[in-house]
Design a protein around this motif. Sequence first.
Motif, PDB file in Angstrom:
ATOM      1  N   HIS A 172       7.673 -10.350  20.991  1.00  0.00           N
ATOM      2  CA  HIS A 172       6.496 -10.715  20.210  1.00  0.00           C
ATOM      3  C   HIS A 172       6.935 -11.156  18.821  1.00  0.00           C
ATOM      4  O   HIS A 172       7.899 -10.640  18.272  1.00  0.00           O
ATOM      5  CB  HIS A 172       5.539  -9.535  20.075  1.00  0.00           C
ATOM      6  N   GLY A 173       6.195 -12.086  18.249  1.00  0.00           N
ATOM      7  CA  GLY A 173       6.461 -12.483  16.875  1.00  0.00           C
ATOM      8  C   GLY A 173       6.196 -13.952  16.644  1.00  0.00           C
ATOM      9  O   GLY A 173       6.114 -14.746  17.581  1.00  0.00           O
ATOM     10  N   CYS A 174       6.053 -14.291  15.372  1.00  0.00           N
ATOM     11  CA  CYS A 174       5.777 -15.674  14.976  1.00  0.00           C
ATOM     12  C   CYS A 174       7.049 -16.504  14.843  1.00  0.00           C
ATOM     13  O   CYS A 174       6.992 -17.727  14.908  1.00  0.00           O
ATOM     14  CB  CYS A 174       5.013 -15.691  13.645  1.00  0.00           C
ATOM     15  N   ASN A 179       0.571   4.454  30.671  1.00  0.00           N
ATOM     16  CA  ASN A 179       1.943   3.991  30.443  1.00  0.00           C
ATOM     17  C   ASN A 179       2.189   2.651  31.136  1.00  0.00           C
ATOM     18  O   ASN A 179       2.791   1.739  30.552  1.00  0.00           O
ATOM     19  CB  ASN A 179       2.927   5.050  30.935  1.00  0.00           C
ATOM     20  N   ARG A 180       1.715   2.510  32.366  1.00  0.00           N
ATOM     21  CA  ARG A 180       1.906   1.263  33.115  1.00  0.00           C
ATOM     22  C   ARG A 180       1.167   0.104  32.447  1.00  0.00           C
ATOM     23  O   ARG A 180       1.704  -0.995  32.317  1.00  0.00           O
ATOM     24  CB  ARG A 180       1.463   1.427  34.570  1.00  0.00           C
ATOM     25  N   VAL A 181      -0.075   0.337  32.009  1.00  0.00           N
ATOM     26  CA  VAL A 181      -0.847  -0.706  31.328  1.00  0.00           C
ATOM     27  C   VAL A 181      -0.107  -1.176  30.075  1.00  0.00           C
ATOM     28  O   VAL A 181       0.024  -2.382  29.829  1.00  0.00           O
ATOM     29  CB  VAL A 181      -2.264  -0.201  30.962  1.00  0.00           C
ATOM     30  N   VAL A 182       0.389  -0.245  29.293  1.00  0.00           N
ATOM     31  CA  VAL A 182       1.121  -0.599  28.073  1.00  0.00           C
ATOM     32  C   VAL A 182       2.337  -1.445  28.412  1.00  0.00           C
ATOM     33  O   VAL A 182       2.560  -2.507  27.813  1.00  0.00           O
ATOM     34  CB  VAL A 182       1.540   0.667  27.285  1.00  0.00           C
ATOM     35  N   LYS A 183       3.129  -1.026  29.373  1.00  0.00           N
ATOM     36  CA  LYS A 183       4.338  -1.772  29.735  1.00  0.00           C
ATOM     37  C   LYS A 183       4.005  -3.174  30.249  1.00  0.00           C
ATOM     38  O   LYS A 183       4.681  -4.139  29.900  1.00  0.00           O
ATOM     39  CB  LYS A 183       5.167  -0.992  30.744  1.00  0.00           C
ATOM     40  N   GLU A 184       2.953  -3.294  31.059  1.00  0.00           N
ATOM     41  CA  GLU A 184       2.566  -4.611  31.583  1.00  0.00           C
ATOM     42  C   GLU A 184       2.089  -5.538  30.456  1.00  0.00           C
ATOM     43  O   GLU A 184       2.498  -6.700  30.394  1.00  0.00           O
ATOM     44  CB  GLU A 184       1.466  -4.453  32.633  1.00  0.00           C
ATOM     45  N   GLU A 185       1.253  -5.039  29.571  1.00  0.00           N
ATOM     46  CA  GLU A 185       0.724  -5.883  28.497  1.00  0.00           C
ATOM     47  C   GLU A 185       1.788  -6.221  27.463  1.00  0.00           C
ATOM     48  O   GLU A 185       1.776  -7.309  26.889  1.00  0.00           O
ATOM     49  CB  GLU A 185      -0.483  -5.217  27.830  1.00  0.00           C
ATOM     50  N   MET A 186       2.721  -5.332  27.232  1.00  0.00           N
ATOM     51  CA  MET A 186       3.802  -5.606  26.275  1.00  0.00           C
ATOM     52  C   MET A 186       4.747  -6.691  26.783  1.00  0.00           C
ATOM     53  O   MET A 186       5.436  -7.331  25.996  1.00  0.00           O
ATOM     54  CB  MET A 186       4.575  -4.321  25.962  1.00  0.00           C
ATOM     55  N   GLN A 187       4.781  -6.921  28.086  1.00  0.00           N
ATOM     56  CA  GLN A 187       5.655  -7.955  28.633  1.00  0.00           C
ATOM     57  C   GLN A 187       5.061  -9.360  28.511  1.00  0.00           C
ATOM     58  O   GLN A 187       5.757 -10.352  28.752  1.00  0.00           O
ATOM     59  CB  GLN A 187       6.001  -7.645  30.090  1.00  0.00           C
ATOM     60  N   ILE A 188       3.801  -9.464  28.106  1.00  0.00           N
ATOM     61  CA  ILE A 188       3.172 -10.769  27.874  1.00  0.00           C
ATOM     62  C   ILE A 188       3.384 -11.118  26.412  1.00  0.00           C
ATOM     63  O   ILE A 188       2.843 -10.467  25.513  1.00  0.00           O
ATOM     64  CB  ILE A 188       1.666 -10.728  28.215  1.00  0.00           C
ATOM     65  N   SER A 189       4.188 -12.128  26.157  1.00  0.00           N
ATOM     66  CA  SER A 189       4.566 -12.503  24.794  1.00  0.00           C
ATOM     67  C   SER A 189       3.359 -12.931  23.964  1.00  0.00           C
ATOM     68  O   SER A 189       2.496 -13.676  24.430  1.00  0.00           O
ATOM     69  CB  SER A 189       5.591 -13.642  24.848  1.00  0.00           C
ATOM     70  N   SER A 190       3.296 -12.437  22.727  1.00  0.00           N
ATOM     71  CA  SER A 190       2.245 -12.793  21.778  1.00  0.00           C
ATOM     72  C   SER A 190       2.867 -12.985  20.402  1.00  0.00           C
ATOM     73  O   SER A 190       3.907 -12.398  20.102  1.00  0.00           O
ATOM     74  CB  SER A 190       1.191 -11.690  21.685  1.00  0.00           C
ATOM     75  N   LYS A 191       2.218 -13.763  19.578  1.00  0.00           N
ATOM     76  CA  LYS A 191       2.679 -13.924  18.198  1.00  0.00           C
ATOM     77  C   LYS A 191       2.355 -12.693  17.363  1.00  0.00           C
ATOM     78  O   LYS A 191       3.144 -12.277  16.529  1.00  0.00           O
ATOM     79  CB  LYS A 191       2.051 -15.167  17.566  1.00  0.00           C
ATOM     80  N   LEU A 192       1.168 -12.124  17.591  1.00  0.00           N
ATOM     81  CA  LEU A 192       0.684 -11.027  16.751  1.00  0.00           C
ATOM     82  C   LEU A 192       0.565  -9.711  17.511  1.00  0.00           C
ATOM     83  O   LEU A 192       0.103  -9.686  18.659  1.00  0.00           O
ATOM     84  CB  LEU A 192      -0.684 -11.378  16.159  1.00  0.00           C
ATOM     85  N   LEU A 193       0.932  -8.622  16.842  1.00  0.00           N
ATOM     86  CA  LEU A 193       0.777  -7.291  17.426  1.00  0.00           C
ATOM     87  C   LEU A 193      -0.698  -6.963  17.640  1.00  0.00           C
ATOM     88  O   LEU A 193      -1.054  -6.250  18.580  1.00  0.00           O
ATOM     89  CB  LEU A 193       1.422  -6.236  16.525  1.00  0.00           C
ATOM     90  N   GLU A 194      -1.561  -7.514  16.802  1.00  0.00           N
ATOM     91  CA  GLU A 194      -3.005  -7.306  16.949  1.00  0.00           C
ATOM     92  C   GLU A 194      -3.489  -7.802  18.316  1.00  0.00           C
ATOM     93  O   GLU A 194      -4.329  -7.165  18.948  1.00  0.00           O
ATOM     94  CB  GLU A 194      -3.770  -8.054  15.849  1.00  0.00           C
ATOM     95  N   HIS A 195      -2.939  -8.919  18.739  1.00  0.00           N
ATOM     96  CA  HIS A 195      -3.327  -9.508  20.027  1.00  0.00           C
ATOM     97  C   HIS A 195      -2.903  -8.610  21.186  1.00  0.00           C
ATOM     98  O   HIS A 195      -3.671  -8.396  22.129  1.00  0.00           O
ATOM     99  CB  HIS A 195      -2.705 -10.904  20.149  1.00  0.00           C
ATOM    100  N   VAL A 196      -1.702  -8.075  21.095  1.00  0.00           N
ATOM    101  CA  VAL A 196      -1.204  -7.173  22.144  1.00  0.00           C
ATOM    102  C   VAL A 196      -2.058  -5.905  22.193  1.00  0.00           C
ATOM    103  O   VAL A 196      -2.478  -5.464  23.264  1.00  0.00           O
ATOM    104  CB  VAL A 196       0.277  -6.796  21.904  1.00  0.00           C
ATOM    105  N   ALA A 197      -2.332  -5.331  21.034  1.00  0.00           N
ATOM    106  CA  ALA A 197      -3.130  -4.096  20.966  1.00  0.00           C
ATOM    107  C   ALA A 197      -4.523  -4.323  21.543  1.00  0.00           C
ATOM    108  O   ALA A 197      -5.046  -3.468  22.269  1.00  0.00           O
ATOM    109  CB  ALA A 197      -3.211  -3.599  19.528  1.00  0.00           C
TER     110      ALA A 197
END
Length: 119
Positions: free
Chosen positions: A15-17, A57-75
Motif C-alpha cells: 500500500h502507498g502513494c 483474521n482472514r478478512v484482514v489478511k484478504e483485504e490487506m492483499q488488495i493494493s491501495s494508495k491510502l490506509l483509510e481505503h483499506v480500513a
Amino acid sequence: MGKITVSNIRVYAYHGCLEEESIIGSDYLVTVEIKADLEKASVSDNLEDTVDYVFINRVVKEEMQISSKLLEHVAKRILGRVFNEMQSVTRAVISVSKMNPPIEGDVEMVTVTLKEKRE
C-alpha cells in the motif's frame, strides 16, 4: 454487550502513494475491535453464537492483499466486510498501521483508525 479485540495482526502488503511502495511492500499491523451481544455465547459455549476471530483474521489478511494508495481505503474495506458478513456486530474500530513509513525522520509507524456503528 461485549467486546472482542484482535490485536496487531501482522501482514506484509503493498500500500502507498509512492511507486516503490507498490513494488517493495511493507510491514503492517492491523487491530480490530468488535462490539456485539456476547451474552448467548457466554452461556452456550458455541462458536456460532459469537464473533469468530479466526474469520476476522482472514478478512484482514484478504483485504490487506488488495493494493491501495491510502490506509483509510483499506480500513474502510475491512469495516465494510465486518458489517456485511457479521450481522451480530454493532460497532467496530479498525486500526491499520504502516511500520517504518517512507517519510523523513525516524518514525516507528503511522496509524489510521476508522470507527463505525450499525444503524
